[in-house]
Design an enzyme around this catalytic site. Structure first.
Site, mmCIF file in Angstrom:
data_model
loop_
_atom_site.group_PDB
_atom_site.id
_atom_site.type_symbol
_atom_site.label_atom_id
_atom_site.label_comp_id
_atom_site.label_asym_id
_atom_site.label_seq_id
_atom_site.Cartn_x
_atom_site.Cartn_y
_atom_site.Cartn_z
ATOM 1 N N HIS A 1 20.415 -2.107 25.648
ATOM 2 C CA HIS A 1 20.148 -1.562 24.156
ATOM 3 C C HIS A 1 18.816 -0.726 24.368
ATOM 4 O O HIS A 1 18.760 -0.053 23.319
ATOM 5 C CB HIS A 1 19.768 -2.791 23.365
ATOM 6 C CG HIS A 1 21.288 -3.664 23.171
ATOM 7 N ND1 HIS A 1 21.866 -3.588 21.818
ATOM 8 C CD2 HIS A 1 21.583 -4.604 24.059
ATOM 9 C CE1 HIS A 1 22.713 -4.503 22.233
ATOM 10 N NE2 HIS A 1 22.646 -4.994 23.377
ATOM 11 N N HIS B 1 28.705 -4.616 20.715
ATOM 12 C CA HIS B 1 29.567 -4.775 21.763
ATOM 13 C C HIS B 1 31.077 -4.879 21.450
ATOM 14 O O HIS B 1 31.264 -5.391 20.104
ATOM 15 C CB HIS B 1 29.337 -6.059 22.596
ATOM 16 C CG HIS B 1 27.997 -5.807 23.341
ATOM 17 N ND1 HIS B 1 28.177 -5.713 24.807
ATOM 18 C CD2 HIS B 1 26.731 -6.331 23.189
ATOM 19 C CE1 HIS B 1 26.898 -5.385 25.261
ATOM 20 N NE2 HIS B 1 26.098 -6.032 24.260
ATOM 21 N N HIS C 1 16.891 -4.832 19.882
ATOM 22 C CA HIS C 1 16.025 -5.936 20.820
ATOM 23 C C HIS C 1 16.100 -5.282 22.177
ATOM 24 O O HIS C 1 16.386 -4.153 22.654
ATOM 25 C CB HIS C 1 16.828 -7.159 20.569
ATOM 26 C CG HIS C 1 18.306 -7.067 21.236
ATOM 27 N ND1 HIS C 1 19.352 -6.416 20.844
ATOM 28 C CD2 HIS C 1 18.809 -7.686 22.524
ATOM 29 C CE1 HIS C 1 20.346 -6.703 21.603
ATOM 30 N NE2 HIS C 1 20.244 -7.405 22.582
ATOM 31 N N HIS D 1 19.161 -14.199 19.335
ATOM 32 C CA HIS D 1 19.677 -13.917 20.282
ATOM 33 C C HIS D 1 18.325 -13.316 21.386
ATOM 34 O O HIS D 1 18.140 -13.713 22.575
ATOM 35 C CB HIS D 1 20.374 -12.686 20.000
ATOM 36 C CG HIS D 1 20.849 -11.994 21.407
ATOM 37 N ND1 HIS D 1 21.875 -12.492 22.092
ATOM 38 C CD2 HIS D 1 20.630 -10.749 21.769
ATOM 39 C CE1 HIS D 1 22.194 -11.688 23.185
ATOM 40 N NE2 HIS D 1 21.503 -10.552 22.841
HETATM 41 FE FE FE Z 1 23.962 -6.294 24.476
HETATM 42 ZN ZN ZN Z 2 21.593 -8.373 23.886
#
Ligand code: FE
Ligand code: ZN
Length: 242
Positions: free
Chosen positions: A60, A170, A55, A113
């Protein structure tokens, strides 16, 4: 068949470097930054040939441009977020497959998300890279989607084989686990897992990857029976101070 290296980055990100020895291909998943990734590849004598983004969030894709400049690699990411990831070469969507040497990753749409979030499932290697959708005992925040979408994502990931290793982006396990203990106070497996997680964190160890089977047993978001229950749990976790 595939060798996967964990590269800690920023405060709590994990960047994953996956090497397929037969072809010599090496892919970086979600490079938050470039330097530690280039160093980890160089240390092993690997040449980075690809980047896969799940994403658009900066933690990222932050290393995309510098890694591409250094290696000439190809960058694959979600078609639905192509306007927000400036460096993409290949735009993919649900059901597409991405080759890593002889291996294939199937793209799974997991919006919520972010609106175009995708996961990469390497069925032959029993590996799934889930970005910020599924965490150990947690799920991503719903920044650009609905509880219904995240519920569908959890159902879909839960249906993968139990032994599938889940590579999250994470280290949120301890905080997630504290909430999981509250969400499901009678779940013995969460209690047992948290004893292990606390010990691992005290030794400075990573708790990721996890597995689909372990998440089915201990993840209050994957275990939510309805979208409404997931919504309730997500809202409770957002304001949880444990
Ligand atoms: Fe993240
Ligand atoms: Zn994220």
């Amino acid at each position: 068949m595939i060798e996967i290296v964990r590269i800690p980055a920023l405060s709590d990100n994990y960047i994953w470097l996956a090497h397929e020895p037969d072809s010599g291909e090496t892919v970086v998943i979600d490079p938050a930054e470039s330097e530690p990734v280039l160093a980890a590849a160089a240390e092993r004598g690997w040449t980075i040939t690809q980047i896969w983004n799940t994403h658009w969030h900066p933690d990222h894709v932050g290393g995309n441009a510098a890694i591409k400049a250094a290696t000439g690699c190809t960058i694959t990411g979600p078609a639905a977020e192509q306007d927000r990831i400036a460096t993409l070469d290949d735009m993919v969507r649900d059901g597409d497959s991405v080759a890593l040497g002889a291996l294939r990753a199937e793209v799974i749409d997991v919006p919520a998300h972010t609106s175009g979030h995708i996961a990469y499932h390497l069925a032959e290697a029993s590996v799934v890279f889930v970005g910020d959708t599924l965490f150990a005992m947690g799920c991503g925040r719903l920044f650009e989607g609905t509880p219904e979408q995240m519920f569908a994502n959890m159902q879909r990931l839960s249906a993968l084989p139990g032994e599938t290793k889940v590579y999250c982006a994470h280290e949120y396990t301890q905080s997630n686990g504290r909430y999981a203990l509250v969400a499901e106070p009678d779940n013995v497996e969460i209690k047992q897992r948290m004893v292990e997680v606390d010990a691992m964190r005290a030794r400075g160890e990573a708790t990721v990857p996890t597995t689909i089977a372990l998440e089915r047993a201990t993840n209050p978001f994957m275990r939510a029976r309805t979208a409404a229950e997931l919504a309730e749990r997500r809202a409770a976790k957002d304001s949880f101070r444990g």
